[in-house]
Structures are given as C-alpha cells and as structure tokens.
Design a protein around this motif. Structure first.
Motif, short mmCIF file in Angstrom:
data_model
loop_
_atom_site.label_atom_id
_atom_site.label_comp_id
_atom_site.label_asym_id
_atom_site.label_seq_id
_atom_site.Cartn_x
_atom_site.Cartn_y
_atom_site.Cartn_z
N THR A 471 -32.05 38.40 -67.97
CA THR A 471 -31.78 36.96 -67.78
C THR A 471 -30.38 36.61 -68.24
N THR A 472 -29.73 35.70 -67.46
CA THR A 472 -28.42 35.17 -67.83
C THR A 472 -28.46 33.64 -67.67
N VAL A 473 -27.80 32.94 -68.56
CA VAL A 473 -27.82 31.46 -68.58
C VAL A 473 -26.39 30.93 -68.49
N ASP A 474 -26.20 29.86 -67.69
CA ASP A 474 -24.90 29.19 -67.61
C ASP A 474 -25.15 27.66 -67.61
N THR A 475 -24.33 26.93 -68.37
CA THR A 475 -24.48 25.48 -68.50
C THR A 475 -23.23 24.76 -68.03
N VAL A 476 -23.43 23.68 -67.23
CA VAL A 476 -22.33 22.83 -66.77
C VAL A 476 -22.57 21.40 -67.30
N ILE A 477 -21.57 20.84 -67.95
CA ILE A 477 -21.63 19.47 -68.48
C ILE A 477 -20.99 18.53 -67.45
N VAL A 478 -21.72 17.50 -67.05
CA VAL A 478 -21.21 16.49 -66.11
C VAL A 478 -21.12 15.15 -66.84
#
Length: 532
Positions: A471-478
C-alpha cells in the motif's frame, strides 16, 4: 724390555764407559783435575757441567696412556722445565723425528693398530728428557648383523630374533622395540617378537671404547589373530541396485577370500581387497564373506544391505506454480521417502540451500525460478522445477501537489498516476471519509473532480494497493476561497490603474477594461477516468 728402557740402558753404559776413561786419564797424570780440558772432555761424553742439571718433565694430559682412540683425535702433552724448554721432538713408531711446538698437542694415527709415541725434550742447559706412550687407533663402528629370522618375517609373538654385534673394542649394546625405552643387550643378542598384530621394529645401538657408534633396525610382523573382515558401506546400509560394496581383509598372512550374494555361487579372490555390486530387487540382501590366512586361521561374516531404487516424492504444499509472491511469504516443501536423507532448494540456479522448515523468498522484483531437490540414503534423487513472480515493492504515486480553488467551482480536478507491476485497487478519502474506490491501471491517471460548496481546507487522500497488498498513500490539500463579484473586481482594477497613471496626468479619455479570468488548475483530458 720396551724400546725406551733399552735406549736408557744403552745411554747408561755409554756414560759409565766415558767416566772410566776419564778416571784413567786423571790417575795416570795425563789430565789434571783442574785442567781446562776437563770440562770439555766431560761435556763431550755427555756430562753436564753447568749449574742446571734437571731435565724437562714430560707428562700425558689426555687421553690416558694405552687408550683406544679415534683416528685424528687429539693427544695433549704437558712439557715443563725449571728453567726453560728449548726444543721438543717426537716421532710415531719408527718414523723420523719432528719438532713439536706449544701447546704440545698432536693427532692420533689413522691406521687401526697400536702405535708408539716417542717424545724428547731439551732445556736451555741442554738437559734432555724422554717419554714413551702407546695408543690404539680405532675408527670403525661396531658391526651389527641379523642372524635369524630374515627382515620382514611374519610370525606369532614370541618368535626369537638373534643379532650379533662385533668390534675389536666393543663396549656397550642397547636395543628396544618400537622406540620403547632401551634395554642393555650383549654381543650375541636374543629377543622376541612383541605381542600385538602388525609391524614391529627392533632398534639396536652399539659403541666401542673409541666412542664409535653403530646402529641398525630390523622390522618384523607379528600375526597372532585370525583375519579381520570389513566392508564399506557399513553393515545394514541402504543402497540402490548396482552400488559398489568394498570388502577388505586385514591379515599379515592373508591367503584367500570367498564372497557370495544371498544364495549365489561363491567367488574366490586371492587379494585382500575387492569390490562387488549390489544385486537388483528392492528389499534385504545378504553378502557372505569368508577369509583365511597361511596359519590356517579363518573368519566368516555376513553383511546385510537394503536395496532401495525408488526416488523420494517431492512437492510444494503452500504455492501453486506461477503464484505471485512477496519476500515475506514462506513456502513449505513436502518430501516423502522411507530413507529420506536431505532436501534442498535453489533460486535462479544459485547455490543450493538446505531446506529447514520453510523456503526463503528472494527480495528482488520480477520472475524467478525455483528448483527443489530431495535424495535418500540409497542415492535416489527427485527434482522439481517452478517459476514465480515476486513483487517486493509498494506502488508509487505521482503527487499532483496541493491546490487552491474557489467555492462552487466545477472545473478543478485532482489527477494521480500510480505505478506498479501488479496494480490492484484504490480508495479516495475526503477528510478521512471514503468518497470513491475501484481498480486502477498501471500508468493510467486517476482523476477526481472536486465541487467545493464552502470555503476552508479540504484533505483528499489516495490509497493505492497492489495485488499482494503493498500500500502507498498520497495526500493533496485543497484550499477553498470565497468567490468575488465581477463589478467589485473591475472597480478595484480601475482604481489600481488610476493610481499608476498619476493624479496629475491629463487624460482626455481613458477606457479601462479589466478582464478577470479564474485560473484553471487541472482540466480533465480525453481518455482519463474522471471521478465526479
């Protein structure tokens, strides 16, 4: 009477005759006692008229007189005088005189017989002294001869051995068996074979009075036991059909060996070692062996062997061929055989590894081959081959970066692209709550359209999982801001332009048209999956 005594007696007679002649001259008046001619006449007849009448002293230091010496060994003399020694002469036997200087040492003769040494010494007053010594030269070591039996003779313990040692001046005989402590022997030595089958060596040492040493060694074989029969592999071994079995008979007086399998005809062998092949047919087979020696002693033994021609069964119980694996996976090998010996495996043709409880998977991505091996104690071998894809890496995500949007925007999107050899599923979370999920494809973007309805900060998280649960996780803040009206934006722009032109500028007419267009961050492209 020896030669020196004879010479001394002759000198005495000569002196007496001269003395009588002198008395006759004096008594008849022909020579006066005070005449100057008297000393000359006395000296002419050997009479010493000086004040020193003591001759030198000749003595032997080493070795003692009459000794037996080695050729060229040193003979040391002492020659002294109360005044001073002026001359020393010597000769061996009847050889001419030679001068001897200090330290008055000379070497013994080489010929191995008795030799006489004559020594003469004179002092400064012309007093003479003489001495005679006798030595026997001996440079030959004692001779040691084996009489009976001959070297290498094979017989029982207690067999008599006779050895003769000879030397003109023999002093000591020592002997031992097999380097045990020495014992004192005699010129006619008699000893016996030691107990214990095998080779035994008799060592003999002899010296004479001149310290010459002679040595000899003789080897014999003691044989008290019946033949000893052995085979390799050992009794009760498990073998396959046609395997070699070595038979050996240990006996110093070996004569013959006979062997046979089960009820087969016996085979006679004249050598103490031979090889036979195991018969066919699984089960127990017996090898019969008989052996005898020249003393009539014999031995018979049976050796049993189990014939096994069946290879072990071998398989993997945990994986199917072609299974997708990770380095964390462990495999189990199942091998069965009545006489199983060893199981081992090899990845990609590398060195074999002994199998203990589980298989260890390589840590490299890609296709790998696995070979399993199992053998039994009879030498039968089983081999199995497999291939597996190994996925050791988690998916990777191309991060689009954080975004700024406005409330009620319908055009902004987030676009992620995942990479992995074995893509699986994805999940999208908004502020921790799942809003989308599905399958993803290697290199194909996952596009999410956002529809913010209020201002604030939104947390969009993508969770990528591959087929082996990496598993890999990526987060984008808007960041969502309030949208402003068109007039307010225009007025602010006009005011900004007027300030730039300056209040003092003469402008007949300025028309300022300010166009504002909202910046687009991501626009969906054709063919990309879009999540509304």
């Amino acid at each position: 009477m020896n030669r020196l005594a004879f010479i001394i007696e002759c000198d005495k007679m000569r002196m007496k005759g001269a003395f009588l002649v002198l008395l006759l001259f004096i008594s008849t008046g022909c020579l006066h006692s005070q005449s100057t001619l008297l000393p000359e006449l006395l000296e002419s007849y050997g009479f010493v008229t000086s004040a020193d009448s003591t001759p030198p002293v000749i003595s032997l230091l080493t070795p003692t007189n009459g000794s037996i010496v080695q050729p060229f060994s040193w003979i040391n003399l002492s020659i002294t005088d109360d005044t001073n020694v002026s001359l020393v002469l010597y000769h061996w036997d009847l050889i001419a005189n030679e001068t001897l200087d200090q330290p008055y040492a000379l070497k013994a003769r080489t010929s191995e017989v008795g030799h006489y040494l004559y020594v003469y010494a004179n002092d400064t007053s012309d007093n003479w002294a003489g001495a005679l010594f006798y030595f026997i030269s001996d440079g030959a070591a004692p001779e040691i001869v084996l009489d009976t039996p001959s070297p290498g003779h094979i017989d029982g313990s207690g067999t008599e051995v006779n050895v003769t040692t000879t030397d003109l001046h023999l002093q000591t005989v020592l002997y031992n068996w097999d380097h045990n402590p020495n014992a004192t022997g005699s010129p006619l030595l008699s000893t016996e074979f030691p107990v214990g089958d095998g080779v035994h060596t008799l060592y003999i040492y002899a010296n004479d009075s001149a310290s010459n040493w002679g040595t000899a060694e003789f080897s014999f074989v003691t044989d008290d036991l019946a033949p000893v029969v052995s085979c390799s592999p050992t009794n009760n071994s498990v073998l396959s059909t046609g395997a070699n079995v070595s038979i050996h008979v240990d006996d110093a007086s070996f004569e013959a060996m006979v062997h046979a399998w089960d009820t087969d005809s016996p085979v006679v062998v004249s050598t103490p070692s031979t090889e036979v092949l195991t018969p066919s047919g699984e089960g127990i087979h017996v090898l019969h062996v008989w052996a005898n020696d020249t003393f009539g002693r014999n031995t018979s033994l049976d050796f049993a062997f189990e014939i096994d021609d069946t290879a072990p069964t071998l398989d993997l119980s945990s994986w199917s061929n072609g299974t997708l694996l990770t380095p964390e996976d462990t495999g189990t090998v199942v091998a069965n055989d009545t006489h199983l010996d060893q199981v081992f495996y090899s990845w990609d043709g590398q060195n074999n590894v002994t199998y203990v409880y589980s298989l260890v998977v390589p840590a490299d991505d890609g296709m790998h081959t696995l070979r399993l091996f199992a053998n039994d104690t009879a030498g039968n071998t089983a081999v199995r081959g497999y291939y597996f894809e190994i996925d050791a890496s988690s998916p990777s995500i191309q991060d689009p970066g954080d975004l700024v949007s406005v409330m009620n925007d319908t055009e902004t999107t987030i676009e992620w692209t995942g990479h992995d050899a074995n893509p699986g599923t994805y999940r999208v979370l908004l502020n921790g709550s799942e809003i989308a999920s599905g399958a993803w494809t290697e290199g194909v973007p996952i596009v999410l359209a956002i529809h913010p309805t209020s201002t604030g900060t939104l947390n969009y998280t993508l969770i990528l999982t591959d087929l082996v649960n990496h598993t890999t996780v990526d987060t984008v803040i808007v960041v969502v801001t309030q949208q402003t009206s068109h007039d307010e934006n225009s007025l602010s722009a006009i005011t900004f332009v007027l300030v730039l032109l300056g209040a003092g500028s003469l402008v007949s007419g300025i028309v300022v048209i300010v166009l504002w267009k909202k910046r687009e961050l991501f626009k969906p492209t054709g063919g990309k999956p879009t999540i509304d």
